[in-house]
Design a protein around this motif. Structure first.
Motif, short mmCIF file in Angstrom:
data_model
loop_
_atom_site.label_atom_id
_atom_site.label_comp_id
_atom_site.label_asym_id
_atom_site.label_seq_id
_atom_site.Cartn_x
_atom_site.Cartn_y
_atom_site.Cartn_z
N MET A 1 0.99 -1.19 0.42
CA MET A 1 -0.48 -0.47 -0.28
C MET A 1 1.38 0.95 0.31
O MET A 1 1.87 1.29 0.11
CB MET A 1 -0.66 0.06 1.55
CG MET A 1 -1.83 -0.88 1.63
SD MET A 1 -3.05 -1.28 0.66
CE MET A 1 -4.04 0.03 0.71
N GLY A 2 0.70 1.87 -1.12
CA GLY A 2 1.28 3.77 -0.73
C GLY A 2 0.53 4.54 0.21
O GLY A 2 -0.86 4.65 -0.37
N GLN A 3 0.86 5.98 0.87
CA GLN A 3 0.43 7.11 0.77
C GLN A 3 0.64 8.27 0.11
O GLN A 3 1.94 8.28 0.49
CB GLN A 3 0.03 7.28 2.40
CG GLN A 3 -0.71 8.53 3.29
CD GLN A 3 -0.21 8.60 4.57
OE1 GLN A 3 0.31 8.32 5.46
NE2 GLN A 3 -1.03 9.23 4.50
N TRP A 4 -0.53 8.72 -0.71
CA TRP A 4 -0.27 9.69 -1.63
C TRP A 4 0.36 11.19 -1.31
O TRP A 4 -1.13 11.22 -0.34
CB TRP A 4 -1.02 10.00 -2.64
CG TRP A 4 -0.91 8.55 -4.03
CD1 TRP A 4 -2.35 7.68 -3.23
CD2 TRP A 4 -0.72 8.51 -5.13
NE1 TRP A 4 -2.02 6.86 -3.63
CE2 TRP A 4 -0.82 7.09 -5.36
CE3 TRP A 4 1.11 8.46 -5.03
CZ2 TRP A 4 -0.10 6.48 -6.48
CZ3 TRP A 4 1.27 8.35 -6.14
CH2 TRP A 4 0.79 6.86 -6.05
N PRO A 5 1.32 11.72 -1.40
CA PRO A 5 1.65 13.28 -0.49
C PRO A 5 1.14 14.36 -0.45
O PRO A 5 0.74 15.04 0.62
CB PRO A 5 3.14 13.52 -1.07
CG PRO A 5 2.66 12.75 -2.14
CD PRO A 5 2.75 11.65 -1.98
N GLY A 6 -0.21 13.97 -1.81
CA GLY A 6 -0.90 14.96 -2.24
C GLY A 6 -2.40 14.76 -1.10
O GLY A 6 -2.76 16.35 -0.43
N SER A 7 -3.01 14.18 -1.14
CA SER A 7 -4.26 13.67 -0.67
C SER A 7 -3.77 12.79 0.60
O SER A 7 -5.11 13.43 1.59
CB SER A 7 -5.14 12.82 -1.96
OG SER A 7 -4.50 11.79 -2.06
N GLY A 8 -3.07 11.97 1.02
CA GLY A 8 -2.67 11.47 1.95
C GLY A 8 -3.68 10.50 2.01
O GLY A 8 -3.57 9.16 3.08
N ALA A 9 -4.29 9.97 1.06
CA ALA A 9 -5.35 8.94 0.17
C ALA A 9 -4.02 7.47 0.38
O ALA A 9 -2.90 7.55 0.09
CB ALA A 9 -5.71 8.29 -1.21
N ILE A 10 -4.39 6.61 1.19
CA ILE A 10 -4.25 4.92 0.80
C ILE A 10 -4.08 4.23 -0.36
O ILE A 10 -5.30 4.20 0.46
CB ILE A 10 -3.89 4.67 2.73
CG1 ILE A 10 -3.05 5.03 3.19
CG2 ILE A 10 -3.33 2.82 2.66
CD1 ILE A 10 -3.41 5.06 4.91
N THR A 11 -3.61 3.60 -1.00
CA THR A 11 -3.98 3.00 -2.33
C THR A 11 -3.66 1.63 -1.93
O THR A 11 -2.13 1.90 -2.02
CB THR A 11 -4.32 3.67 -3.16
OG1 THR A 11 -3.23 4.46 -3.90
CG2 THR A 11 -5.16 4.95 -3.08
#
Length: 279
Positions: A1-11
Motif C-alpha cells: 500500500m502507498g500513501q500519496w503525499p498530496g491527498s494522503g490517500a492510501i491505495t
C-alpha cells in the motif's frame, strides 16, 4: 500500500517488485493490481528462523520510500526418532564383557515407526568412539565392550542429519557382579554344648556391600543336609578382611561352614568346611 503525499490517500501499489527473504532463501515477486503478492520459499537450514518481505529501491520509482513487513518467526517442529538398544547381556561377572550390542534407529512416520537406513550412530561405550551405519532395517551392530569392573551403561546416539528429524539417544544399564569369597573359617568347641565359629571374607572388586550378613551352617555328614544355625548380621573390617564370629549350640560331632548370599550385585560365596568332634 502507498500513501500519496498530496491527498494522503492510501491505495494499493501494483506492478512493484517485492523481495521475500528467509536466511539464505530468497525470491522476488511482483505485486498485483490490488498490491497483493505471494512467494514460496523452502525451509532448508537450521538457522532459517524468520521470514520477511521488503520493497527496496526501484530506479523506475525513485520517489517511492522503501518499506518492509514485520519479521515472522519460523519454527520447525521436528519429528520424533528413537533408538531401540539391545545388549547381548545385561549382567556380567567382574571384568566380564558385553559381547555385542544391537541398535535400531526409527522415526515416527505418519504411518507409524519406520526404520532409518544409511544413518550413522555412534557410541563412546566401547573404549574408543565407535560408529556404525544402519542397514535397510535401521539396524546396526556394535562390538564387545572392554572388561567391566563396575556397573556401567552402554549409550548409543544419532545426531540427526535431517532438519525435520530430532536427534535420538538410548542407554542401557549393565550390572557387573562383584566378586566375593571367604578368606578363612575356623570352628572350635568352646564347651560340651557349644561351638565357636569365626572367619573372614574378602571383596576384590570396586565396591563392598553396605552390610555383610554371614550364615553359619551345620551338617552331621558334611555331604548335605546343611542347616543354618546362626547368622552374623554384618561382618566388619579388621584390617585384613571382613571378620565375623559367633557361637552356636551343638553337642554332637559334625561339619561347619559359612555362606554369604550377595545376589544380584555380589557373588554368592561358600567357605571351606571344618570338622568339629564331639566332646
Amino acid at each position: 500500500m502507498g500513501q500519496w503525499p498530496g491527498s494522503g490517500a492510501i491505495t494499493p501499489m501494483g506492478g512493484l517488485t517485492v523481495a521475500v527473504n528467509s536466511y539464505m532463501e530468497y525470491a522476488e515477486v511482483t505485486t498485483a493490481a490490488d498490491g497483493s503478492f505471494s512467494a514460496t520459499l523452502p525451509v532448508t537450514d537450521q538457522y532459517q528462523n524468520r521470514i520477511e518481505a521488503a520493497f527496496q529501491y526501484d530506479p523506475n520509482h525513485v520517489f517511492y520510500n522503501q518499506s518492509s513487513s514485520k519479521t515472522f518467526p519460523i519454527t520447525v517442529k521436528k519429528t520424533a526418532t528413537k533408538i531401540v538398544e539391545t545388549p547381548s547381556e545385561r549382567k556380567v561377572p567382574f571384568k566380564g564383557t558385553v559381547n555385542s550390542t544391537s541398535a535400531t534407529l526409527l522415526w515416527n512416520s505418519p504411518t507409524g515407526w519406520q526404520p532409518l537406513a544409511g544413518k550413522t550412530m555412534g557410541s563412546n561405550s566401547f573404549g574408543d568412539f565407535v560408529q556404525r551405519t544402519t542397514d535397510a532395517g535401521g539396524n546396526a551392530l556394535f562390538p564387545a565392550t572392554q572388561p567391566l569392573w563396575s556397573n556401567s551403561s552402554i549409550a548409543v546416539g544419532w545426531h540427526s542429519d535431517d532438519l525435520f528429524l530430532a536427534d535420538a539417544q538410548a542407554s542401557v544399564d549393565i550390572m557387573v557382579v562383584q566378586p566375593a569369597a571367604f578368606r578363612s573359617l575356623t570352628a572350635t568347641r568352646s564347651d560340651a554344648a557349644t561351638v565357636e565359629v569365626g572367619g573372614s571374607m574378602r571383596f576384590e572388586g570396586n565396591s563392598t556391600p553396605g552390610t555383610i550378613p554371614v550364615n553359619i551352617q551345620y551338617s552331621a555328614t558334611g555331604k548335605g543336609g546343611w542347616t543354618t544355625v546362626a547368622t552374623v548380621p554384618d561382618a566388619r573390617w579388621n584390617g585384613e578382611g571382613y571378620a565375623f564370629s559367633t557361637t552356636a549350640p551343638q553337642a554332637g560331632a559334625g561339619y561347619w561352614r559359612a555362606t554369604y548370599t550377595g545376589a544380584p550385585q555380589f557373588e554368592n560365596a561358600v567357605s571351606q568346611v571344618v570338622y568339629v568332634a564331639a566332646p
